[in-house]
Design a protein around this motif. Structure first.
Motif, PDB file in Angstrom:
ATOM      1  N   GLY A   1      -5.206  10.533   4.036  1.00 42.90           N
ATOM      2  CA  GLY A   1      -6.484  10.528   3.337  1.00 42.90           C
ATOM      3  C   GLY A   1      -7.031   9.169   2.969  1.00 42.90           C
ATOM      4  N   GLY A   2      -6.246   8.130   3.079  1.00 44.70           N
ATOM      5  CA  GLY A   2      -6.764   6.795   2.802  1.00 44.70           C
ATOM      6  C   GLY A   2      -5.748   5.891   2.129  1.00 44.70           C
ATOM      7  N   ASP A   3      -5.860   4.614   2.432  1.00 46.35           N
ATOM      8  CA  ASP A   3      -4.955   3.635   1.850  1.00 46.35           C
ATOM      9  C   ASP A   3      -5.174   3.512   0.351  1.00 46.35           C
ATOM     10  N   GLU A   4      -4.112   3.107  -0.345  1.00 45.42           N
ATOM     11  CA  GLU A   4      -4.137   2.929  -1.792  1.00 45.42           C
ATOM     12  C   GLU A   4      -3.244   1.751  -2.141  1.00 45.42           C
ATOM     13  N   VAL A   5      -3.777   0.796  -2.891  1.00 43.35           N
ATOM     14  CA  VAL A   5      -3.018  -0.382  -3.307  1.00 43.35           C
ATOM     15  C   VAL A   5      -2.031   0.031  -4.398  1.00 43.35           C
ATOM     16  N   LEU A   6      -0.796  -0.436  -4.269  1.00 43.51           N
ATOM     17  CA  LEU A   6       0.236  -0.119  -5.253  1.00 43.51           C
ATOM     18  C   LEU A   6       0.110  -0.994  -6.500  1.00 43.51           C
ATOM     19  N   GLU A   7       0.650  -0.502  -7.577  1.00 46.81           N
ATOM     20  CA  GLU A   7       0.663  -1.225  -8.838  1.00 46.81           C
ATOM     21  C   GLU A   7       1.398  -2.561  -8.666  1.00 46.81           C
ATOM     22  N   GLY A   8       0.865  -3.588  -9.275  1.00 49.98           N
ATOM     23  CA  GLY A   8       1.494  -4.904  -9.252  1.00 49.98           C
ATOM     24  C   GLY A   8       1.047  -5.792  -8.103  1.00 49.98           C
ATOM     25  N   VAL A   9       0.401  -5.215  -7.100  1.00 48.43           N
ATOM     26  CA  VAL A   9       0.005  -5.993  -5.915  1.00 48.43           C
ATOM     27  C   VAL A   9      -1.076  -7.018  -6.261  1.00 48.43           C
ATOM     28  N   GLU A  10      -2.070  -6.604  -7.013  1.00 50.48           N
ATOM     29  CA  GLU A  10      -3.137  -7.529  -7.386  1.00 50.48           C
ATOM     30  C   GLU A  10      -2.579  -8.705  -8.176  1.00 50.48           C
ATOM     31  N   GLU A  11      -1.705  -8.414  -9.123  1.00 49.56           N
ATOM     32  CA  GLU A  11      -1.104  -9.478  -9.938  1.00 49.56           C
ATOM     33  C   GLU A  11      -0.265 -10.416  -9.074  1.00 49.56           C
ATOM     34  N   PHE A  12       0.480  -9.842  -8.126  1.00 50.63           N
ATOM     35  CA  PHE A  12       1.292 -10.674  -7.236  1.00 50.63           C
ATOM     36  C   PHE A  12       0.412 -11.633  -6.436  1.00 50.63           C
ATOM     37  N   PHE A  13      -0.641 -11.111  -5.818  1.00 49.49           N
ATOM     38  CA  PHE A  13      -1.497 -11.968  -5.000  1.00 49.49           C
ATOM     39  C   PHE A  13      -2.233 -13.001  -5.845  1.00 49.49           C
ATOM     40  N   ASN A  14      -2.573 -12.656  -7.073  1.00 53.22           N
ATOM     41  CA  ASN A  14      -3.205 -13.627  -7.970  1.00 53.22           C
ATOM     42  C   ASN A  14      -2.250 -14.752  -8.350  1.00 53.22           C
ATOM     43  N   SER A  15      -0.946 -14.510  -8.254  1.00 56.27           N
ATOM     44  CA  SER A  15       0.039 -15.528  -8.618  1.00 56.27           C
ATOM     45  C   SER A  15       0.349 -16.488  -7.470  1.00 56.27           C
TER      46      SER A  15
ATOM     47  N   LEU B   1       0.845  -1.196   0.000  1.00 50.67           N
ATOM     48  CA  LEU B   1       0.000   0.000   0.000  1.00 50.67           C
ATOM     49  C   LEU B   1       0.879   1.244   0.000  1.00 50.67           C
ATOM     50  N   LYS B   2       0.332   2.340  -0.503  1.00 47.72           N
ATOM     51  CA  LYS B   2       1.071   3.598  -0.511  1.00 47.72           C
ATOM     52  C   LYS B   2       1.526   3.925   0.910  1.00 47.72           C
ATOM     53  N   HIS B   3       2.805   4.283   1.046  1.00 46.16           N
ATOM     54  CA  HIS B   3       3.379   4.544   2.364  1.00 46.16           C
ATOM     55  C   HIS B   3       2.619   5.660   3.070  1.00 46.16           C
ATOM     56  N   ASN B   4       2.168   5.368   4.276  1.00 41.11           N
ATOM     57  CA  ASN B   4       1.426   6.303   5.130  1.00 41.11           C
ATOM     58  C   ASN B   4       0.150   6.839   4.487  1.00 41.11           C
ATOM     59  N   GLY B   5      -0.378   6.125   3.501  1.00 43.59           N
ATOM     60  CA  GLY B   5      -1.624   6.539   2.875  1.00 43.59           C
ATOM     61  C   GLY B   5      -2.753   6.663   3.883  1.00 43.59           C
ATOM     62  N   TYR B   6      -2.773   5.772   4.866  1.00 46.35           N
ATOM     63  CA  TYR B   6      -3.817   5.810   5.885  1.00 46.35           C
ATOM     64  C   TYR B   6      -3.756   7.092   6.702  1.00 46.35           C
ATOM     65  N   LYS B   7      -2.599   7.750   6.741  1.00 47.83           N
ATOM     66  CA  LYS B   7      -2.453   9.025   7.447  1.00 47.83           C
ATOM     67  C   LYS B   7      -2.777  10.209   6.539  1.00 47.83           C
TER      68      LYS B   7
END
Length: 124
Positions: free
Chosen positions: A31-45, A23-29
């Protein structure tokens, strides 16, 4: 590829940092968390028999909102550890008697795309 891993057919344990890796570093601080590029593909693998342990320096009081976001984002995990120090994370593991390396550590630039190419090698 820089982050290519040649792995056995055995189940694997993935130890993954959350902020700056998934997730974007400190996104939760900010305005909100954000999934980084490539994460969905990694977890699908990942294979069903793999275990995912998430690591974070986020405080325990951030657990509910973090877990809710991870569920909504489809990020699977088996365990999550909150409140870790912000310093280095060190993996220590023993090799197989055959000499097969059984521990890896990969570093990536904060907030950049997650790219790990796993090759399952039946010969290992």
């Amino acid at each position: 590829m820089e982050n290519e891993l040649r792995l056995t057919e055995l189940g694997h344990t993935w130890l993954l940092d959350i902020d700056g890796t998934l997730l974007k570093h400190n996104g939760y601080k900010d305005g909100g968390d954000e999934v980084l590029e490539g994460v969905e593909e990694f977890f699908n693998s990942l294979r069903e028999e793999d275990t995912v342990v998430l690591l974070t320096a986020r405080s325990e009081d951030k657990r509910a909102e973090t877990e809710k976001f991870l569920r909504m984002a489809g990020i699977r995990y088996d365990h999550i550890i909150f409140g870790l120090p912000t310093g280095e994370r060190i993996l220590v593991n023993d090799d197989k008697p055959s000499g097969r390396c059984m521990g890896y550590a990969l570093n990536k630039r904060r907030d950049e795309k997650l790219e790990i190419n796993c090759v399952i090698d039946a010969e290992l």
